[in-house]
Design a protein around this motif. Structure first.
Motif, mmCIF file in Angstrom:
data_model
loop_
_atom_site.group_PDB
_atom_site.id
_atom_site.type_symbol
_atom_site.label_atom_id
_atom_site.label_comp_id
_atom_site.label_asym_id
_atom_site.label_seq_id
_atom_site.Cartn_x
_atom_site.Cartn_y
_atom_site.Cartn_z
ATOM 1 N N VAL A 1 0.918 -1.234 0.037
ATOM 2 C CA VAL A 1 0.081 0.046 -0.096
ATOM 3 C C VAL A 1 0.878 1.142 -0.053
ATOM 4 O O VAL A 1 0.672 2.214 -0.908
ATOM 5 C CB VAL A 1 -1.032 -0.056 1.189
ATOM 6 C CG1 VAL A 1 -1.527 1.441 1.497
ATOM 7 C CG2 VAL A 1 -1.864 -1.019 1.156
ATOM 8 N N GLU A 2 1.881 1.254 0.813
ATOM 9 C CA GLU A 2 2.839 2.465 0.804
ATOM 10 C C GLU A 2 3.616 2.573 -0.429
ATOM 11 O O GLU A 2 3.602 3.456 -0.900
ATOM 12 C CB GLU A 2 3.673 2.180 2.034
ATOM 13 C CG GLU A 2 4.423 3.527 2.379
ATOM 14 C CD GLU A 2 3.405 4.470 3.159
ATOM 15 O OE1 GLU A 2 3.752 5.797 2.768
ATOM 16 O OE2 GLU A 2 2.542 4.244 3.556
ATOM 17 N N LEU B 1 2.122 6.484 -6.828
ATOM 18 C CA LEU B 1 1.206 7.204 -7.396
ATOM 19 C C LEU B 1 1.263 8.968 -7.082
ATOM 20 O O LEU B 1 0.603 9.800 -8.068
ATOM 21 C CB LEU B 1 -0.487 6.962 -6.905
ATOM 22 C CG LEU B 1 -0.852 5.809 -7.446
ATOM 23 C CD1 LEU B 1 -2.165 5.344 -6.446
ATOM 24 C CD2 LEU B 1 -1.370 5.694 -8.710
ATOM 25 N N GLY B 2 2.100 9.184 -6.316
ATOM 26 C CA GLY B 2 2.257 10.448 -5.827
ATOM 27 C C GLY B 2 3.630 11.030 -6.352
ATOM 28 O O GLY B 2 4.048 12.084 -5.907
ATOM 29 N N ASP B 3 4.643 10.210 -6.943
ATOM 30 C CA ASP B 3 5.868 10.632 -7.253
ATOM 31 C C ASP B 3 5.692 11.973 -8.381
ATOM 32 O O ASP B 3 4.814 11.959 -8.914
ATOM 33 C CB ASP B 3 6.736 9.507 -7.588
ATOM 34 C CG ASP B 3 6.501 9.008 -9.026
ATOM 35 O OD1 ASP B 3 5.495 9.327 -9.740
ATOM 36 O OD2 ASP B 3 7.016 8.059 -9.477
ATOM 37 N N SER B 4 6.949 12.500 -8.514
ATOM 38 C CA SER B 4 7.074 13.587 -9.487
ATOM 39 C C SER B 4 6.804 13.379 -10.901
ATOM 40 O O SER B 4 6.556 14.213 -11.568
ATOM 41 C CB SER B 4 8.559 14.214 -9.246
ATOM 42 O OG SER B 4 9.462 13.225 -9.605
ATOM 43 N N THR B 5 6.832 12.044 -11.180
ATOM 44 C CA THR B 5 6.313 11.704 -12.635
ATOM 45 C C THR B 5 4.982 11.611 -12.773
ATOM 46 O O THR B 5 4.492 12.163 -13.883
ATOM 47 C CB THR B 5 7.301 10.266 -13.067
ATOM 48 O OG1 THR B 5 8.603 10.478 -12.928
ATOM 49 C CG2 THR B 5 6.910 9.872 -14.350
ATOM 50 N N LEU C 1 -0.717 14.090 -1.207
ATOM 51 C CA LEU C 1 -0.956 13.743 0.161
ATOM 52 C C LEU C 1 -2.219 14.593 0.773
ATOM 53 O O LEU C 1 -3.100 14.131 1.565
ATOM 54 C CB LEU C 1 0.251 14.027 1.183
ATOM 55 C CG LEU C 1 1.274 13.172 0.959
ATOM 56 C CD1 LEU C 1 2.576 13.614 1.731
ATOM 57 C CD2 LEU C 1 0.995 11.589 1.471
ATOM 58 N N ASP C 2 -2.321 15.800 0.165
ATOM 59 C CA ASP C 2 -3.540 16.519 0.444
ATOM 60 C C ASP C 2 -4.846 15.871 -0.064
ATOM 61 O O ASP C 2 -5.972 15.775 0.805
ATOM 62 C CB ASP C 2 -3.503 17.797 -0.133
ATOM 63 C CG ASP C 2 -2.259 18.845 0.392
ATOM 64 O OD1 ASP C 2 -2.027 18.536 1.672
ATOM 65 O OD2 ASP C 2 -1.951 19.712 -0.206
ATOM 66 N N GLU C 3 -4.835 15.093 -0.958
ATOM 67 C CA GLU C 3 -6.007 14.625 -1.552
ATOM 68 C C GLU C 3 -6.268 13.194 -0.727
ATOM 69 O O GLU C 3 -7.529 12.996 -0.573
ATOM 70 C CB GLU C 3 -5.667 13.988 -2.864
ATOM 71 C CG GLU C 3 -5.949 15.180 -4.175
ATOM 72 C CD GLU C 3 -5.590 14.732 -5.342
ATOM 73 O OE1 GLU C 3 -6.055 15.173 -6.375
ATOM 74 O OE2 GLU C 3 -4.641 13.958 -5.715
ATOM 75 N N ILE D 1 -10.113 8.622 -4.941
ATOM 76 C CA ILE D 1 -9.498 9.509 -5.683
ATOM 77 C C ILE D 1 -9.234 9.193 -6.999
ATOM 78 O O ILE D 1 -9.458 9.639 -8.295
ATOM 79 C CB ILE D 1 -8.003 10.104 -5.044
ATOM 80 C CG1 ILE D 1 -8.457 10.620 -3.747
ATOM 81 C CG2 ILE D 1 -7.312 11.148 -6.093
ATOM 82 C CD1 ILE D 1 -7.026 10.657 -2.697
ATOM 83 N N LEU D 2 -8.701 8.099 -7.588
ATOM 84 C CA LEU D 2 -8.634 7.463 -8.933
ATOM 85 C C LEU D 2 -9.866 7.449 -9.515
ATOM 86 O O LEU D 2 -9.869 7.592 -10.837
ATOM 87 C CB LEU D 2 -7.766 6.188 -8.876
ATOM 88 C CG LEU D 2 -6.160 6.330 -8.126
ATOM 89 C CD1 LEU D 2 -5.529 4.908 -8.109
ATOM 90 C CD2 LEU D 2 -5.205 7.130 -9.221
#
Length: 103
Positions: A29-30, A36-40, A46-48, A77-78
């Motif tokens: 999960v982590e 999903l949150g990386d710069s690419t 994290l706010d979402e 979210i997805l």
């Protein structure tokens, strides 16, 4: 007004200072959240995630563990972003072999 998720300052006793071992599914999960949150990709911030937790409602929030909340928030979210639907995800998961089963 405080939300049900905001427990800072509430009496709860001492914080346990025990190192817990991560379960394999929690590590996954982590890892998924990080991808999903990386710069690419930048698909889930994290706010979402925080907004996702806060929108569950008290019953769902209290019924789920920390990592289960993360999974549920990511899926919500997805789905909201049109990346996937729960039905699509369920279909893929049903098609996967059981852990330990021959492939």
């Amino acid at each position: 007004m405080r939300g049900y998720h905001d427990i800072g300052g509430d009496p709860a006793g001492p914080v346990p200072k025990v190192e817990l071992t991560w379960l394999d599914w929690e590590k996954r999960v982590e890892a998924i959240r990080n991808l999903l949150g990386d710069s690419t990709r930048r698909l889930v911030s994290l706010d979402e995630m925080r907004r996702g937790f806060e929108s569950f409602g008290i019953e769902k929030y209290k019924a789920l563990s920390f990592y289960r909340r993360r999974i549920e928030a990511m899926i919500d979210i997805l789905e909201q972003k049109g990346v996937l639907t729960r039905a699509e995800l369920d279909a893929v998961l049903k098609a996967m072999p059981e852990p330990g089963a021959p492939r």
